[in-house]
Design a protein around this motif. Structure first.
Motif, short mmCIF file in Angstrom:
data_model
loop_
_atom_site.label_atom_id
_atom_site.label_comp_id
_atom_site.label_asym_id
_atom_site.label_seq_id
_atom_site.Cartn_x
_atom_site.Cartn_y
_atom_site.Cartn_z
N LYS A 109 -5.09 -14.78 -7.36
CA LYS A 109 -4.85 -15.53 -6.15
C LYS A 109 -3.70 -16.52 -6.34
O LYS A 109 -3.60 -17.16 -7.38
N GLU A 110 -2.87 -16.64 -5.34
CA GLU A 110 -1.78 -17.61 -5.40
C GLU A 110 -2.31 -19.04 -5.31
O GLU A 110 -1.68 -19.96 -5.82
N ASN A 111 -3.45 -19.23 -4.67
CA ASN A 111 -3.99 -20.58 -4.49
C ASN A 111 -5.13 -20.86 -5.48
O ASN A 111 -5.98 -21.71 -5.23
N ARG A 112 -5.14 -20.16 -6.59
CA ARG A 112 -6.20 -20.36 -7.57
C ARG A 112 -6.04 -21.72 -8.26
O ARG A 112 -4.93 -22.26 -8.35
N PRO A 113 -7.11 -22.28 -8.79
CA PRO A 113 -6.99 -23.52 -9.56
C PRO A 113 -6.39 -23.25 -10.92
O PRO A 113 -6.46 -22.12 -11.44
N VAL B 119 -6.93 -25.77 -1.19
CA VAL B 119 -6.86 -25.52 -2.62
C VAL B 119 -5.58 -26.07 -3.22
O VAL B 119 -5.56 -26.61 -4.31
N VAL B 120 -4.48 -25.95 -2.50
CA VAL B 120 -3.19 -26.42 -3.00
C VAL B 120 -2.57 -27.30 -1.92
O VAL B 120 -2.69 -27.01 -0.74
N TRP B 121 -1.93 -28.38 -2.34
CA TRP B 121 -1.32 -29.31 -1.39
C TRP B 121 0.19 -29.18 -1.45
O TRP B 121 0.77 -29.07 -2.52
N GLU B 122 0.81 -29.21 -0.27
CA GLU B 122 2.26 -29.11 -0.21
C GLU B 122 2.83 -30.44 0.26
O GLU B 122 2.20 -31.18 1.00
N ASN C 149 -21.53 -14.75 -2.52
CA ASN C 149 -22.21 -13.47 -2.63
C ASN C 149 -21.26 -12.28 -2.53
O ASN C 149 -21.70 -11.15 -2.42
N ASP C 150 -19.98 -12.53 -2.57
CA ASP C 150 -19.00 -11.45 -2.50
C ASP C 150 -18.50 -11.14 -3.90
O ASP C 150 -17.76 -11.93 -4.49
N PRO C 151 -18.86 -10.00 -4.49
CA PRO C 151 -18.45 -9.69 -5.86
C PRO C 151 -16.96 -9.43 -6.00
O PRO C 151 -16.45 -9.38 -7.12
N ASN C 152 -16.27 -9.27 -4.88
CA ASN C 152 -14.84 -8.99 -4.95
C ASN C 152 -13.98 -10.24 -4.95
O ASN C 152 -12.76 -10.16 -5.11
N LEU C 153 -14.62 -11.41 -4.78
CA LEU C 153 -13.87 -12.66 -4.71
C LEU C 153 -14.39 -13.64 -5.75
O LEU C 153 -15.59 -13.81 -5.91
N THR C 154 -13.47 -14.25 -6.47
CA THR C 154 -13.78 -15.32 -7.41
C THR C 154 -12.79 -16.44 -7.16
O THR C 154 -11.84 -16.28 -6.38
N PRO C 155 -12.94 -17.58 -7.79
CA PRO C 155 -11.94 -18.64 -7.62
C PRO C 155 -10.54 -18.23 -8.08
O PRO C 155 -9.55 -18.83 -7.66
N PHE C 156 -10.45 -17.20 -8.90
CA PHE C 156 -9.16 -16.86 -9.51
C PHE C 156 -8.60 -15.52 -9.04
O PHE C 156 -7.39 -15.32 -9.03
N THR C 157 -9.47 -14.58 -8.66
CA THR C 157 -9.00 -13.22 -8.38
C THR C 157 -9.63 -12.66 -7.12
O THR C 157 -10.64 -13.15 -6.61
#
Length: 482
Positions: free
Chosen positions: A263-267, A310-313, A245-253
Motif C-alpha cells: 500500500k502507498e499509504n502504509r505505516p 494514514v498519511v498527511w500532506e 475480517n478481510d484476509p486480502n487487506l492488511t495495514p501494509f498490503t
C-alpha cells in the motif's frame, strides 16, 4: 592426552537469548567438525539450526529460584549469597560430570561470577583449554545497580580480572575492548576476532532478505495489531477499523487475485529490540515518538481532534511533503517492560502506535528483514561493547538509529548504514528526516539500506570465523592435547 573432538559452550543465561554463542556452536560443529555440548539455562528456544543439529547437544541447568512474593526481607541477603554458591556447584556438576570431557570450553562473559571460576576449575580438572568470549565486563553491569564505589563491585572486578588472565585464549566484540584487555588487564591476543560488524543471521541462511516480501510481515504481526495500549490508536482505530475480517487487506498490503501489492499509504514499520533493563533508556524512544506526533500536527496546522488519515500532506518552503504513521514493534523480555507499557497507554498518540512482542528465533529475523528502520537504545555499561541487536539488524539489511557512545562508531558508519543520537530530540529529528516522503522518496533511508544489502551479499560470519576464531581454537586445543 589425545584430542577428543569435542567443545563445550557455556552460558550462565538463556541460550535462546544468546545468539552469538549459538553462532559459535554452529561454527564449531559445521566448520571445526566438533561435537558440541551447550551448557546453559532454558527459557527461550534456540534457533532450529542449533536445536536440530546432530552434533550439538543442549544441556539445560536448573535455575536458582526467584524471590517468593512473601519472602522475608531480612533473609534476602542470605538468599543472594547462596545464589552464586548454588550456581557454582551446578556448573561444576555439569562441566565435570554431566558432559563428556571436551578439548576446550568457550564461555560467555558476563556474567563473570561464578562462571569464570567454575569453567577454569573444570578446564583444570578435565585437562581442557579455556577460552573466554568477552561480550562486556561483568563488574560494570553490577555497578549499574550498586555504584562503582561498592566493595562488591571491586571484588567482582578482581575475580573477573584474575580468572580472565588464566584463559588460554580470548575473543571480544570490539577493538576498544581488545585494547582495554591488552593494555590494562594484561590479556594478550594472538588472533583478533572483530566479528561484531558482520551479518550473523546470514550464516544460518534464515532468509534471503533482499527478496523478502512484506506480505510475510503483514501475516506475522496483523494478529497483534488490534491490541492497542490505549482506548484506540492510529493502527487499531484507523487502518484496521473496516478491514479486520478481510484476509486480502492488511495495514501494509493488499491482495488482488494471486498478486500482493504494498500500500502507498502504509505505516512505516520501526523495530527496537530491548532487554528492558536500566542500561537501555526506553524513555528516549517514547519522548521521540511523542515529538514526532506533535511536530507533524504542528506542521500541518492540525489539532488533537484530527488525524484519521494514514498519511498527511502539506507544503513547506514551497515543497510538497508526506509523513507516514509510525508503527513501533518492540521485541524482548525484561524487568521494566510492564512499567513502560503503562507509560505508552498514557501518551495519547495520534500518528504513532506501539506493540510489544516476543518472537521466536525464526520469526525475529523475518521482522527485521521486513522493517523500514531499527532503533537501538543500548548505552553500554563499560563503553566498550557493541549491541549485537544492531549486528542482527545490519545482517537483515536494516538501517539503524542508535544511541551514541564511545565505541559505537566501530559498528555504525554515520549516514552509510545508520545514524546516531544522544537525546530524544535528536532521534525525533532523524525520524522526521528519514521518513519525509515515505514510501516513495526517503532517499537517505534507501541509500543506507542499499549499502547494507551490498555488504550482506559479500561478507559472511563463516568466513570471518574461519579466519580468526578457528585458528585460535585449534591452537589452544593442540597445546593442551600434547
Amino acid at each position: 592426552m589425545g584430542k577428543r573432538n569435542r567443545a563445550a559452550v557455556v552460558v550462565l543465561g538463556d541460550i535462546g537469548r544468546s545468539p552469538r554463542m549459538q553462532y559459535h556452536s554452529l561454527s564449531l560443529a559445521r566448520q571445526a567438525h566438533l561435537n558440541v555440548d551447550i551448557v546453559a539455562y532454558g527459557g527461550s528456544e534456540p534457533h532450529i539450526s542449533v536445536s536440530e543439529h546432530q552434533s550439538i547437544h543442549i544441556h539445560k541447568m536448573p535455575q536458582w529460584p526467584t524471590f517468593p512474593r512473601n519472602f522475608p526481607k531480612i533473609l534476602r541477603p542470605l538468599f543472594l549469597i547462596l545464589k552464586p554458591i548454588f550456581q557454582f556447584l551446578v556448573l561444576l556438576w555439569y562441566l565435570c560430570i554431566k558432559i563428556p570431557a571436551p578439548d576446550c570450553f568457550i564461555v560467555q562473559n558476563p556474567p563473570s561470577v561464578p562462571t569464570l571460576v567454575a569453567v577454569k576449575w573444570a578446564s583444570w580438572l578435565r585437562h581442557s583449554a579455556f577460552i573466554i568470549d568477552w561480550h562486556n565486563f561483568g563488574y560494570t553491569l553490577l555497578a549499574l545497580s550498586l555504584g562503582r564505589s561498592s566493595p562488591f563491585v571491586s571484588i567482582y572486578r578482581w575475580f573477573e580480572n584474575h580468572y580472565g588472565k588464566m584463559a588460554h585464549g580470548s575473543l571480544c566484540v570490539t577493538k576498544a575492548m581488545q585494547h582495554e584487555l591488552s593494555e590494562n588487564w594484561g590479556i594478550k591476543y594472538e588472533h583478533e576476532l572483530d566479528i561484531s560488524k558482520w551479518p550473523l543471521f546470514c550464516m544460518i541462511n534464515l532468509l534471503n532478505f533482499s527478496g523478502l516480501h512484506h506480505s510475510r510481515k503483514s501475516m506475522m504481526i496483523s494478529k497483534n495489531l488490534n491490541e492497542p495500549y490505549g482506548l484506540c490508536d492510529c493502527i487499531s482505530n484507523g487502518l484496521l477499523r473496516a478491514d479486520d475480517n478481510d484476509p486480502n487487506l492488511t495495514p501494509f498490503t493488499e491482495r488482488v487475485g494471486t498478486d500482493i501489492f504494498l500500500k502507498e499509504n502504509r505505516p512505516a514499520l520501526i523495530v527496537s529490540s530491548t532487554s528492558w533493563t536500566p542500561d537501555e533508556d526506553f524513555g528516549i524512544l517514547l519522548e521521540a515518538a511523542l515529538m514526532y506526533d506533535r511536530r507533524v500536527a504542528a506542521l500541518l496546522g492540525e489539532d488533537d481532534s484530527t488525524g484519521d488519515e494514514v498519511v498527511w500532506e502539506g507544503i513547506r518552503d514551497g515543497k510538497e511533503f508526506l509523513y507516514p504513521r509510525l508503527l513501533f514493534i518492540i521485541t524482548g523480555k525484561g524487568p521494566e517492560k510492564e512499567k513502560y507499557e503503562q507509560k505508552i497507554r498514557k501518551l495519547n498518540l495520534r500518528r504513532v502506535a506501539f506493540r510489544t512482542m516476543w518472537l521466536s528465533a525464526e520469526d525475529y529475523p523475518v521482522l527485521l528483514g521486513s522493517a523500514d528502520l531499527g532503533v537501538c537504545l543500548h548505552t553500554s555499561s563499560s563503553g566498550l561493547d557493541l549491541p549485537m541487536k544492531v549486528v542482527d539488524m545490519f545482517g537483515c539489511g536494516l538501517p539503524v538509529c542508535a544511541v551514541s557512545y564511545s565505541c559505537i562508531k566501530e559498528l555504525v558508519d554515520v549516514e552509510k548504514n545508520g545514524l546516531l543520537f544522544s537525546s530524544s530530540s535528536e532521534l525525533a529529528d532523524e525520524l522526521m528526516m528519514l521518513f519525509e516522503g515515505f514510501p516513495g522518496r526517503c532517499d537517505s533511508l534507501k541509500s543506507m539500506r542499499s549499502n547494507l544489502m551490498e555488504r550482506v551479499s559479500s561478507v559472511r560470519w563463516a568466513t570471518v570465523w574461519d579466519e580468526n576464531a578457528k585458528p585460535l581454537i585449534h591452537k589452544v586445543i593442540s597445546e593442551r592435547s600434547t
